[in-house]
Design an enzyme around this catalytic site. Sequence first.
Site, PDB file in Angstrom:
ATOM      1  N   SER A 153       0.828  -1.208   0.000  1.00  0.00           N
ATOM      2  CA  SER A 153       0.000   0.000   0.000  1.00  0.00           C
ATOM      3  C   SER A 153       0.860   1.255   0.000  1.00  0.00           C
ATOM      4  CB  SER A 153      -0.905  -0.013   1.241  1.00  0.00           C
ATOM      5  OG  SER A 153      -1.659   1.170   1.346  1.00  0.00           O
ATOM      6  N   LYS A 177     -17.476  13.377  -8.175  1.00  0.00           N
ATOM      7  CA  LYS A 177     -16.529  14.446  -8.499  1.00  0.00           C
ATOM      8  C   LYS A 177     -16.631  14.828  -9.978  1.00  0.00           C
ATOM      9  CE  LYS A 177     -13.535  13.482  -4.589  1.00  0.00           C
ATOM     10  NZ  LYS A 177     -14.474  12.599  -3.875  1.00  0.00           N
ATOM     11  N   THR A 222      -6.542  14.858   8.066  1.00  0.00           N
ATOM     12  CA  THR A 222      -6.634  14.707   6.609  1.00  0.00           C
ATOM     13  C   THR A 222      -5.259  14.779   5.969  1.00  0.00           C
ATOM     14  OG1 THR A 222      -8.815  15.754   6.689  1.00  0.00           O
ATOM     15  CG2 THR A 222      -7.760  15.586   4.534  1.00  0.00           C
TER      16      THR A 222
END
Length: 417
Positions: A141, A252, A367
């Site tokens: 990842s 989006k 974030t």
Amino acid sequence: MDYKKYIKNQIDEFSAKGFKRTFTPVYRFKDTFPFTKIDFNNIEEEYHSTNTRIWCSNDYLNMSHNPEVIDRMIEVIKTVGTGSGGTRNISGSTPYHNQLEKDIANFHCRDKALIFSSAYIANQATLSTLCKRIENIKVFSDELNHASLIEGIKNSKADCSIFRHNDLDHLEKLLSECELDRPKIIVFESLYSMDGTKANVAEYVRLAKKYNALTYLDEVHAVGLYGKKGRGVAQECGVSDQIDIINGTLAKGFGQIGGYITGDEILIDFIKSFAPGFIFTTSMMPAIAAAASKSIEIVQTLDEERKLVFSKANYIKNQLKKVGIDFIDSDSHIIPVLAYDESKVKDYSNTLLNKHNTYLQPIFYPTVPKGSARLRITVTPKHSITDINDLISSLRMTWGKHSQRVISAPLQPAMAL
């Protein structure tokens, strides 16, 4: 145990560090965008005038305001109502859902697609299902992967190695240390929304083939804008047909709500059969599915609008360089303007809104990493050069005189596995 006190202490500690989140009520009027009204106190008479410009929308092509899409949604609401009536397994699978899945698969030139209530749920449900049901799988990842990807991997409890952001050499080193016959999956994004960095998708495919790994690609911020007819970075790199599972969003570039996965029929059927996040969730509104199908149809024709987005983004970057404001420079349409400090970015955002009628929501930990707080600029076809010049002027007056430091490398990740 005093549960409320325990929870309140955590909230208070979080807030004391400057991480408390507040949300500004924004009216995204279709007839005036990017100009809007802001409701500061939820009191009708205290609206701003309609000269506040929005600069942080993910509705990249203004498709939520497209009249054909709106008409299609209204038409279906009048025909079948609002809700879907249940999960896809019970009573919530309509011809509109089936058609949307066909349209998504055709858009990506793949066998099949599966829709979810959001791209977050699609990522979480798909990865947790894959990694739970493929015995002894090893996950690789990217360190800047989205929280939904991280949560999906975490939930599966699969063995996971994290490679440095977009660092193919590091990824290959980790892959080479794993047994060739052990199941593997490489999880990455084509476009990282907080830094604006793009991945060389073709090289990920090459490594996956070399080391016998599956590929899972999040194209959320790319679909609609990149590649032929907006089909994404994988298509732009010529390898869209070689990615095992592509994740995308309808929220989006297509301006609606919902997420999906697409790929070979056998993999999509596998997730459809075993993913609790799909099986036990009420399906999206039929009208949203129908509107999303119409949006996909239209987006494929918007080559000029895509060119406008990139040309305007490049113009903004050049102007930021001229006035010496720090930002992360990349070859994407996303422009993160760096304030670094959490309290400072909030002050900047408030000043821009209250004194310059410029709406840019502050972004900070968790974030993005601590010490890398920012405002993220996204331009749309509806933003004019005059709008951009006013934005730059507002930023310059808000920032004051700062030394120019254009950041080319991504910062450290906020979340880790």
